[in-house]
Design a protein around this motif. Structure first.
Motif, mmCIF file in Angstrom:
data_model
loop_
_atom_site.group_PDB
_atom_site.id
_atom_site.type_symbol
_atom_site.label_atom_id
_atom_site.label_comp_id
_atom_site.label_asym_id
_atom_site.label_seq_id
_atom_site.Cartn_x
_atom_site.Cartn_y
_atom_site.Cartn_z
ATOM 1 N N SER A 188 78.356 52.627 43.898
ATOM 2 C CA SER A 188 77.379 52.029 44.814
ATOM 3 C C SER A 188 75.935 52.313 44.430
ATOM 4 C CB SER A 188 77.638 52.496 46.247
ATOM 5 O OG SER A 188 77.586 53.906 46.333
ATOM 6 N N LEU A 189 75.659 53.332 43.635
ATOM 7 C CA LEU A 189 74.278 53.660 43.271
ATOM 8 C C LEU A 189 73.851 53.054 41.944
ATOM 9 C CD1 LEU A 189 74.034 57.418 44.361
ATOM 10 C CD2 LEU A 189 73.448 55.359 45.651
ATOM 11 N N LYS A 190 74.749 52.374 41.259
ATOM 12 C CA LYS A 190 74.404 51.783 39.972
ATOM 13 C C LYS A 190 73.454 50.598 40.151
ATOM 14 C CE LYS A 190 76.417 54.015 36.626
ATOM 15 N NZ LYS A 190 75.583 54.639 35.578
ATOM 16 N N THR A 191 72.508 50.470 39.220
ATOM 17 C CA THR A 191 71.573 49.346 39.283
ATOM 18 C C THR A 191 72.195 48.061 38.745
ATOM 19 O OG1 THR A 191 70.637 49.948 37.126
ATOM 20 C CG2 THR A 191 69.591 50.889 39.079
ATOM 21 N N ILE A 192 73.292 48.184 37.990
ATOM 22 C CA ILE A 192 74.018 47.018 37.491
ATOM 23 C C ILE A 192 75.361 46.966 38.211
ATOM 24 C CG2 ILE A 192 75.131 45.962 35.486
ATOM 25 C CD1 ILE A 192 72.927 47.163 33.759
ATOM 26 N N THR A 193 75.633 45.861 38.870
ATOM 27 C CA THR A 193 76.811 45.737 39.719
ATOM 28 C C THR A 193 77.867 44.848 39.067
ATOM 29 O OG1 THR A 193 75.998 43.774 40.875
ATOM 30 C CG2 THR A 193 75.288 45.941 41.722
ATOM 31 N N TRP A 194 79.056 44.821 39.674
ATOM 32 C CA TRP A 194 80.083 43.901 39.216
ATOM 33 C C TRP A 194 79.606 42.454 39.313
ATOM 34 C CZ3 TRP A 194 84.110 43.876 36.296
ATOM 35 C CH2 TRP A 194 84.907 45.013 36.143
ATOM 36 N N GLU A 195 78.854 42.137 40.364
ATOM 37 C CA GLU A 195 78.335 40.771 40.498
ATOM 38 C C GLU A 195 77.444 40.400 39.318
ATOM 39 O OE1 GLU A 195 80.200 41.815 44.042
ATOM 40 O OE2 GLU A 195 78.623 42.930 43.004
ATOM 41 N N ASP A 196 76.626 41.371 38.836
ATOM 42 C CA ASP A 196 75.780 41.121 37.668
ATOM 43 C C ASP A 196 76.631 40.824 36.435
ATOM 44 O OD1 ASP A 196 73.454 41.684 39.161
ATOM 45 O OD2 ASP A 196 73.626 43.822 38.765
ATOM 46 N N TRP A 197 77.661 41.659 36.224
ATOM 47 C CA TRP A 197 78.499 41.488 35.032
ATOM 48 C C TRP A 197 79.265 40.165 35.100
ATOM 49 C CZ3 TRP A 197 83.392 40.581 33.428
ATOM 50 C CH2 TRP A 197 83.686 40.868 32.085
ATOM 51 N N LEU A 198 79.828 39.883 36.246
ATOM 52 C CA LEU A 198 80.611 38.651 36.387
ATOM 53 C C LEU A 198 79.733 37.419 36.183
ATOM 54 C CD1 LEU A 198 82.706 39.784 39.479
ATOM 55 C CD2 LEU A 198 83.612 39.374 37.177
ATOM 56 N N ALA A 199 78.529 37.440 36.758
ATOM 57 C CA ALA A 199 77.616 36.308 36.590
ATOM 58 C C ALA A 199 77.216 36.147 35.129
ATOM 59 C CB ALA A 199 76.374 36.512 37.465
ATOM 60 N N ALA A 200 76.978 37.267 34.423
ATOM 61 C CA ALA A 200 76.588 37.204 33.011
ATOM 62 C C ALA A 200 77.690 36.621 32.148
ATOM 63 C CB ALA A 200 76.208 38.606 32.513
ATOM 64 N N ASN A 201 78.937 36.712 32.631
ATOM 65 C CA ASN A 201 80.061 36.217 31.843
ATOM 66 C C ASN A 201 80.692 34.956 32.437
ATOM 67 O OD1 ASN A 201 80.806 38.284 29.557
ATOM 68 N ND2 ASN A 201 80.131 39.490 31.315
ATOM 69 N N GLY A 202 79.977 34.355 33.402
ATOM 70 C CA GLY A 202 80.419 33.076 33.945
ATOM 71 C C GLY A 202 81.727 33.135 34.694
ATOM 72 N N VAL A 203 81.980 34.243 35.360
ATOM 73 C CA VAL A 203 83.243 34.426 36.073
ATOM 74 C C VAL A 203 82.963 34.476 37.570
ATOM 75 C CG1 VAL A 203 85.255 35.920 36.391
ATOM 76 C CG2 VAL A 203 84.188 35.701 34.129
ATOM 77 N N THR A 204 83.779 33.782 38.338
ATOM 78 C CA THR A 204 83.670 33.842 39.790
ATOM 79 C C THR A 204 84.165 35.190 40.285
ATOM 80 O OG1 THR A 204 84.040 31.467 39.943
ATOM 81 C CG2 THR A 204 84.346 32.755 41.969
ATOM 82 N N ALA A 205 83.446 35.777 41.217
ATOM 83 C CA ALA A 205 83.816 37.098 41.720
ATOM 84 C C ALA A 205 85.205 37.068 42.336
ATOM 85 C CB ALA A 205 82.804 37.572 42.754
ATOM 86 N N PRO A 206 86.109 37.959 41.915
ATOM 87 C CA PRO A 206 87.452 38.009 42.496
ATOM 88 C C PRO A 206 87.389 38.349 43.984
ATOM 89 C CG PRO A 206 87.331 39.278 40.453
ATOM 90 C CD PRO A 206 85.929 38.941 40.846
ATOM 91 N N THR A 207 88.363 37.903 44.709
ATOM 92 C CA THR A 207 88.405 38.193 46.146
ATOM 93 C C THR A 207 89.429 39.269 46.475
ATOM 94 O OG1 THR A 207 90.010 36.417 46.462
ATOM 95 C CG2 THR A 207 87.680 35.872 46.758
ATOM 96 N N GLY A 208 89.997 39.907 45.436
ATOM 97 C CA GLY A 208 91.034 40.901 45.654
ATOM 98 C C GLY A 208 90.482 42.215 46.170
ATOM 99 N N ALA A 209 91.376 43.196 46.179
ATOM 100 C CA ALA A 209 91.027 44.514 46.713
ATOM 101 C C ALA A 209 90.007 45.204 45.819
ATOM 102 C CB ALA A 209 92.287 45.374 46.830
ATOM 103 N N GLY A 210 89.321 46.171 46.412
ATOM 104 C CA GLY A 210 88.356 46.952 45.653
ATOM 105 C C GLY A 210 88.213 48.321 46.272
ATOM 106 N N MET A 211 87.510 49.192 45.566
ATOM 107 C CA MET A 211 87.180 50.499 46.128
ATOM 108 C C MET A 211 85.782 50.868 45.661
ATOM 109 S SD MET A 211 89.575 53.154 43.934
ATOM 110 C CE MET A 211 91.084 52.340 44.436
#
Length: 297
Positions: A188-211
């Motif tokens: 949660s404190l990272k400046t680069i998020t999963w949303e950033d990585w997914l957007a950079a790689n043209g992938v729609t954010a998964p809707t599955g489980a997370g922690m």
């Protein structure tokens, strides 16, 4: 007169910064406490020390007369303390962000001590950012952009942020699109998020489980234990990657963002301290050596 040590320290910081606000930040006080400390000192010595015009602050003639000996006195005090310390082992009192301390620094600490046998190191790794107000620490390794006013702040280079997981899980993932349905582990404190990585790689954010964890070392450990896929720094996950408990996903087939948010920070007055100078030189050399072993971004 001994009761004026606190107000004199406040005065010295305010005069050096020409600002109550910056003095308050350095001393970990409120601007109001700084103002009260100056007012107390002015009452005790019967002289006005600052001219205040709106937000502007300037030393009066009496303030200028007092500032030099006060500055010299605190300098002599610090020199005296350092002289006493130098009769024994030179001690580096270091504060560091928990993940950097645990994942990267501690495994290498013996190498630093082997090359500096006359030194000792004390490390604190709580979540608070030190501002060196009480001289409890000589230096700090912090994550994230901060207010570094009055401090030397040395960037500690770039870190590759990549998806990583346990080898058994990696066998079931061939491309970024396969992330759907898998557990994504977030720091949660990272400046680069999963949303950033997914957007950079043209992938729609998964809707599955997370922690979610608030520290990288917990996210990395969870991924190594097979609980999901973390997105974190290969520098911080170096041991897990080397041992094979974690593997990088996708390699050159994906775009991996670069993070550059760790800094070595210390007050300007500590620049020439032998322990700080030696640690800074060793740290930058060690980072350059290990970064050279990483794949290029």
């Amino acid at each position: 007169m001994h009761l004026l040590v606190g107000p004199l320290k406040i005065f010295e910081a305010a005069a050096r910064h020409n600002s109550f606000k910056l003095a308050a930040a350095e001393l970990n006080l409120s601007p109001s406490a700084v103002s009260h400390g100056i007012a107390k000192l002015e009452r005790e010595i019967g002289a006005k020390l600052f001219d205040r015009e709106g937000r502007k602050l300037a030393l009066t003639l009496d303030g200028k007369v007092l500032h030099k000996p006060v500055e010299q006195a605190f300098g002599l005090l610090r020199a005296g303390l350092l002289s006493v310390q130098s009769r024994h082992a030179e001690v580096l009192r270091l504060h560091a962000s928990p993940s950097f301390a645990g994942q990267w620094l501690t495994p290498r600490l013996q190498a630093f001590l082997n090359t500096h046998p006359d030194m000792a190191v004390q490390i604190a790794a709580d979540t608070d950012y030190t501002r060196f107000s009480n001289d409890d620490f000589d230096a700090d390794i912090v994550y994230g952009d901060r207010d570094f006013s009055g401090l030397s702040a040395i960037p500690l280079g770039h870190e590759r942020i990549v998806p990583m997981c346990a080898p058994a899980l990696a066998e079931r993932i061939s491309g970024p699109g396969d992330l759907a349905g898998h557990t994504l582990i977030r720091s949660s404190l990272k400046t680069i998020t999963w949303e950033d990585w997914l957007a950079a790689n043209g992938v729609t954010a998964p809707t599955g489980a997370g922690m979610r964890f608030d520290r990288s070392f917990m996210a990395i450990t969870a991924a190594a234990d097979g609980l999901g896929i973390c997105l974190d720094s290969t520098r911080l996950a170096e041991r897990e990657l080397r041992s094979g408990r974690l593997v990088e996903l996708f390699g050159d087939e994906a775009r991996h963002p670069i993070d550059a948010q760790h800094y070595l920070v210390f007050p300007h007055r500590n620049e020439e301290r032998p322990a700080v100078s030696a640690f800074k030189k060793w740290l930058l050399a060690e980072l350059a050596k290990t970064d050279d072993q990483q794949p290029s971004a």
